[in-house]
Design an enzyme around this catalytic site. Sequence first.
Site, PDB file in Angstrom:
ATOM      1  N   CYS A  39      21.250  44.229  15.294  1.00 51.94           N
ATOM      2  CA  CYS A  39      22.683  44.533  15.204  1.00 51.94           C
ATOM      3  C   CYS A  39      23.141  44.624  13.755  1.00 51.94           C
ATOM      4  CB  CYS A  39      23.480  43.471  15.945  1.00 51.94           C
ATOM      5  SG  CYS A  39      23.290  43.568  17.731  1.00 51.94           S
ATOM      6  N   GLU A  67      27.944  44.051  19.233  1.00 52.57           N
ATOM      7  CA  GLU A  67      28.171  44.935  18.091  1.00 52.57           C
ATOM      8  C   GLU A  67      27.899  46.387  18.459  1.00 52.57           C
ATOM      9  OE1 GLU A  67      26.364  41.061  16.388  1.00 52.57           O
ATOM     10  OE2 GLU A  67      26.309  42.229  18.241  1.00 52.57           O
ATOM     11  N   ALA A 116      32.888  11.427  49.576  1.00 48.55           N
ATOM     12  CA  ALA A 116      32.827  11.600  51.030  1.00 48.55           C
ATOM     13  C   ALA A 116      33.154  10.269  51.702  1.00 48.55           C
ATOM     14  CB  ALA A 116      31.433  12.067  51.468  1.00 48.55           C
ATOM     15  N   TRP A 160      37.717  18.919  53.378  1.00 46.76           N
ATOM     16  CA  TRP A 160      37.639  19.127  51.927  1.00 46.76           C
ATOM     17  C   TRP A 160      38.427  18.022  51.250  1.00 46.76           C
ATOM     18  CZ3 TRP A 160      34.180  22.527  50.424  1.00 46.76           C
ATOM     19  CH2 TRP A 160      33.853  23.593  51.267  1.00 46.76           C
TER      20      TRP A 160
END
Length: 364
Positions: free
Chosen positions: A81, A49, A159, A167
């Site tokens: 605010c 704000e 894995a 990867w």
Amino acid sequence: MHAALVLARRGLGRVWPNPAVGCVLVRPDLDGRVVGRGWTQPGGRPHAETMAISAAGDLARGATAFVTLEPCAHQGETPPCADALITAGVARTVIAVGDPDARVDGSGVARLEAAGIDVTLGVQADAAADLNLGFLNRTGLGRPLFTLKSATTLDGRIATRSGDSQWITGADARAHGHLLRAQHDAVLTGIGTVEADDPSLTCRLPGMAARSPMRIVCDSRLRLSPSSILAATAHEVPTMAITVADHDNKRAARLRDLGVDILVIAADGDGRPAAGGIAQALGEHGLTRVLVEAGATLNAAFLRAGVIDRIVWFRAAKALGGDGLGAIADLGIESLGEAYTYQRLSIRECGGDVIEEYRASGED
């Protein structure tokens, strides 16, 4: 409000312990002209704000403010605010969702209405609550939002049997993973993953290095090597090791010298830091969004603790077979009725891979 929510997203991962808030000021008498925009700044201040009012200047007077979270009404490190909106002369405030923080929780709305400002509450409330679920979790449950991120083959392997994992997914999926890191306060992994991969756990998208999250490693015996990337760069990127009470004090001192913060948590039955205790401690630390990038054992521990709110699953069009390493260790489930259930939010292609996003099925 949609524009305010888009602005708020810019703060994800950068504003904890504060919420990520967006604010747009519109002048209805000037054909709906947007006169100010703002979002919570890094470190949690200035607030959205304040930023929007500053951008609007005198044009804020008579404007309608669209804010994604109820404006604060308490004096913290910055003025309230709600008071800032009143002083700026805003005529109306449209709020997506209330702030459950005990210091606010309706008092922001009450203060605005007492000043004669028209308030509308609940516009795009679901979207705003989803955006700030981490903050709402920490406020209501005492813990952050936890997102489990995993990259697997079609048969759920992370894995090969020898541990080769780089990867499984392609470059596009890995880039999206780095974006996830930038949107979280911290990324959490286990010491086994660190010893196997020696990861940096940073955001390596071009120009976004500063968006790297805190790195957290669960390490019951403080096996984290001082020469590991995490320890060696701890003065550059905040790094924490979570351990148990009977850890090696000399190793702890060495890691502290390198800049690693040591957090001691009560052990579970296996002598590891208990996942539920970790969740509560990280909430006390101020974290609101934690990305879990771990191996099977830690993934299972957080699932059993019931704290995984989101899952982002990257799936590659490959198969490794039953002797590959699984993404989640044994959960002790005997019947399908005991299965951990999630609701799919989205599925999309990413290069040659697929990204699926889920949320806990019990979440409102």
